[in-house]
Enzyme design. Structure first.
Site, short mmCIF file in Angstrom:
data_model
loop_
_atom_site.label_atom_id
_atom_site.label_comp_id
_atom_site.label_asym_id
_atom_site.label_seq_id
_atom_site.Cartn_x
_atom_site.Cartn_y
_atom_site.Cartn_z
N ASP A 182 -41.09 11.04 19.98
CA ASP A 182 -42.01 11.91 19.25
C ASP A 182 -43.44 11.36 19.37
OD1 ASP A 182 -39.71 13.36 18.14
OD2 ASP A 182 -39.37 11.51 17.04
N HIS A 218 -36.83 11.58 12.28
CA HIS A 218 -36.79 12.15 13.62
C HIS A 218 -36.08 13.50 13.54
CE1 HIS A 218 -36.20 12.94 17.81
NE2 HIS A 218 -34.89 12.99 17.63
P1 NAX Z 1 -24.56 13.06 26.04
O1 NAX Z 1 -23.64 13.97 25.35
O2 NAX Z 1 -24.96 13.31 27.45
O3 NAX Z 1 -23.98 11.57 26.01
C1 NAX Z 1 -23.45 11.01 24.86
C2 NAX Z 1 -22.39 10.01 25.30
O4 NAX Z 1 -21.97 9.29 24.15
C3 NAX Z 1 -21.16 10.65 25.92
O5 NAX Z 1 -20.92 10.05 27.18
C4 NAX Z 1 -20.05 10.32 24.91
O6 NAX Z 1 -18.82 10.11 25.53
C5 NAX Z 1 -20.59 9.05 24.28
N1 NAX Z 1 -20.01 8.72 22.98
C6 NAX Z 1 -19.62 9.57 21.99
N2 NAX Z 1 -19.07 8.89 20.97
C7 NAX Z 1 -19.14 7.59 21.31
C8 NAX Z 1 -18.72 6.39 20.66
N3 NAX Z 1 -18.13 6.41 19.48
N4 NAX Z 1 -18.94 5.23 21.29
C9 NAX Z 1 -19.52 5.19 22.50
N5 NAX Z 1 -19.92 6.28 23.17
C10 NAX Z 1 -19.74 7.47 22.58
O7 NAX Z 1 -25.86 12.94 25.10
P2 NAX Z 1 -27.32 12.44 25.46
O8 NAX Z 1 -28.12 13.55 25.96
O9 NAX Z 1 -27.21 11.21 26.26
O10 NAX Z 1 -27.89 12.13 23.99
C11 NAX Z 1 -27.35 11.11 23.19
C12 NAX Z 1 -27.88 11.18 21.78
O11 NAX Z 1 -29.29 11.02 21.75
C13 NAX Z 1 -27.61 12.51 21.07
O12 NAX Z 1 -27.14 12.24 19.77
C14 NAX Z 1 -28.97 13.15 21.00
O13 NAX Z 1 -29.09 14.05 19.93
C15 NAX Z 1 -29.85 11.95 20.84
N6 NAX Z 1 -31.28 12.09 21.13
C16 NAX Z 1 -32.16 11.43 20.35
C17 NAX Z 1 -33.51 11.44 20.57
C18 NAX Z 1 -34.45 10.68 19.69
O14 NAX Z 1 -35.65 10.83 19.90
N7 NAX Z 1 -34.04 9.88 18.72
C19 NAX Z 1 -34.07 12.24 21.67
C20 NAX Z 1 -33.09 12.59 22.72
C21 NAX Z 1 -31.73 12.92 22.25
O15 NAX Z 1 -31.70 14.26 21.82
#
Ligand code: NAX
Length: 328
Positions: free
Chosen positions: A159, A187
């Site tokens: 952000d 956020h």
């Molecule tokens: P993806 O869905 O591409 O990847 C998430 C990965 O996490 C998957 O491979 C899944 O298998 C794995 N996972 C799920 N549960 C797990 C666990 N208990 N232990 C280990 N791995 C686990 O998501 P992606 O685009 O990479 O985004 C990840 C996260 O970042 C989401 O929650 C998203 O909302 C968040 N974000 C946060 C942002 C921020 O500024 N704070 C911005 C970007 C993003 O939206």
């Protein structure tokens, strides 16, 4: 040479993980003199994909990459961790209520907090990226009572970077000339990007903009809703920019913010600026010698006060909700 630093990354097979791991391996997280060992955590179904990414990391022949281990068990993944990037989370799906979302994430961040408490290194630094990031960080922290609370942070650097870029564009200035911008609060769409203390080439940015309508009706909503704009354009959520921000967050925490500037991090409140103690809220922070401190003494005008309070109120509600669910 220095001993390798253990960096644990959860959600390693996801899209942010894919963008993040190569930059860590290349030395952009901790600098060009620090070797790193990657410890990847995934759910069992995604371990194979993480192994595929590990093959590609090997093919990068990164001189600073001292090893890669892959786990589907949190205790093992966080054992000896110096830096933990908690990226994997349960996304909100159609029809999901907020309580369901918080509960599903509690099922992830509670055991991860416990695993960090049990086995991470004494100097552990945690960044939560997975949403709802601030409250997920609070859940993990509350299950790691032996780790100093301030080591648990959540990411608002994306952000922050988005706001710097939009402000630079408006002022026709290079991004490098924008300093002292602040993201306050959660956020989420309630976050408040504050330009009243920001500077452009040393001059006050709000005065340089001199356009409250642009500020209230274009800048603030654009920054707050940038994630949705990216999804609309790309057909997928922010990944490389999110990874970039995670790198910036840890890099600055460990190696320091530039002299005369600060950054934004969501950190446990000490009560500064009227934010209730313990809420993990975004503040202006300066980092030096591996520690951060909340920038003190900024004057908060009426325009900012209302917006900071609204976002902080949302964080307080989230905290109440996870309390009720027994997650903290
Ligand atoms: P993806 O869905 O591409 O990847 C998430 C990965 O996490 C998957 O491979 C899944 O298998 C794995 N996972 C799920 N549960 C797990 C666990 N208990 N232990 C280990 N791995 C686990 O998501 P992606 O685009 O990479 O985004 C990840 C996260 O970042 C989401 O929650 C998203 O909302 C968040 N974000 C946060 C942002 C921020 O500024 N704070 C911005 C970007 C993003 O939206």
């Amino acid at each position: 040479t220095q001993a390798p630093v253990n960096v644990t990354v959860t959600g390693a097979a996801g899209q942010i993980g894919y963008a993040l791991l190569f930059r860590i391996a290349s030395g952009q997280l901790l600098g060009p003199d620090t070797p790193v060992k990657l410890r990847l955590l995934e759910i069992p179904q995604a371990v194979k994909a993480a192994e595929g990414t590990a093959l590609e990391l090997e093919d990068g022949a990164f001189p600073l990459l001292a090893g890669i281990d892959i786990f589907d068990d949190a205790k093992q993944a966080f054992a000896g961790a110096n830096v933990a990037l908690l990226v994997g989370a349960r996304p909100r799906t159609k029809g999901m209520e907020r309580a369901d979302l918080l509960e599903a994430n509690g099922g992830i961040f509670k055991p991860q907090g416990e695993a960090i408490n049990a086995g991470a290194a004494d100097d552990i630094r945690v960044l939560v990226v997975g949403n709802p990031a601030n409250t997920n960080a609070l859940i993990a922290q509350s299950h790691a009572p032996d780790v100093p609370a301030e080591r648990f942070t959540a990411m608002t650097r994306l952000d922050h970077n988005r706001a710097v870029a939009q402000l630079a564009k408006k002022l026709n200035a290079p991004v490098g000339e924008i300093t002292k911008l602040t993201i306050w609060g959660n956020h989420s769409a309630s976050q408040y990007p504050d330009i009243f203390h920001a500077e452009v080439g040393g001059r006050n940015a709000a005065e340089a903009v001199n356009d409250e309508k642009w500020l209230a009706e274009e800048f603030i909503p654009r920054v707050a809703k940038r994630g949705a704009e990216i999804i609309e354009a790309r057909g997928a959520s922010s990944a490389a920019s999110a990874a970039n921000a995670a790198i910036d967050h840890i890099h600055d925490w460990v190696l320091g913010t530039p002299e005369g500037d600060w950054t934004s991090m969501a950190v446990p409140s000490d009560g500064s600026y009227g934010v209730p103690e313990g809420l993990i809220s975004s503040f202006p922070v300066r980092c030096r010698d591996g520690k951060y401190e909340i920038v003190q003494g900024l004057e908060i005008n009426e325009f900012s006060r209302t917006r900071i309070d609204a976002s902080v109120a949302e964080l307080a509600e989230e905290r109440e909700a996870v309390k009720k669910l027994g997650l903290i």
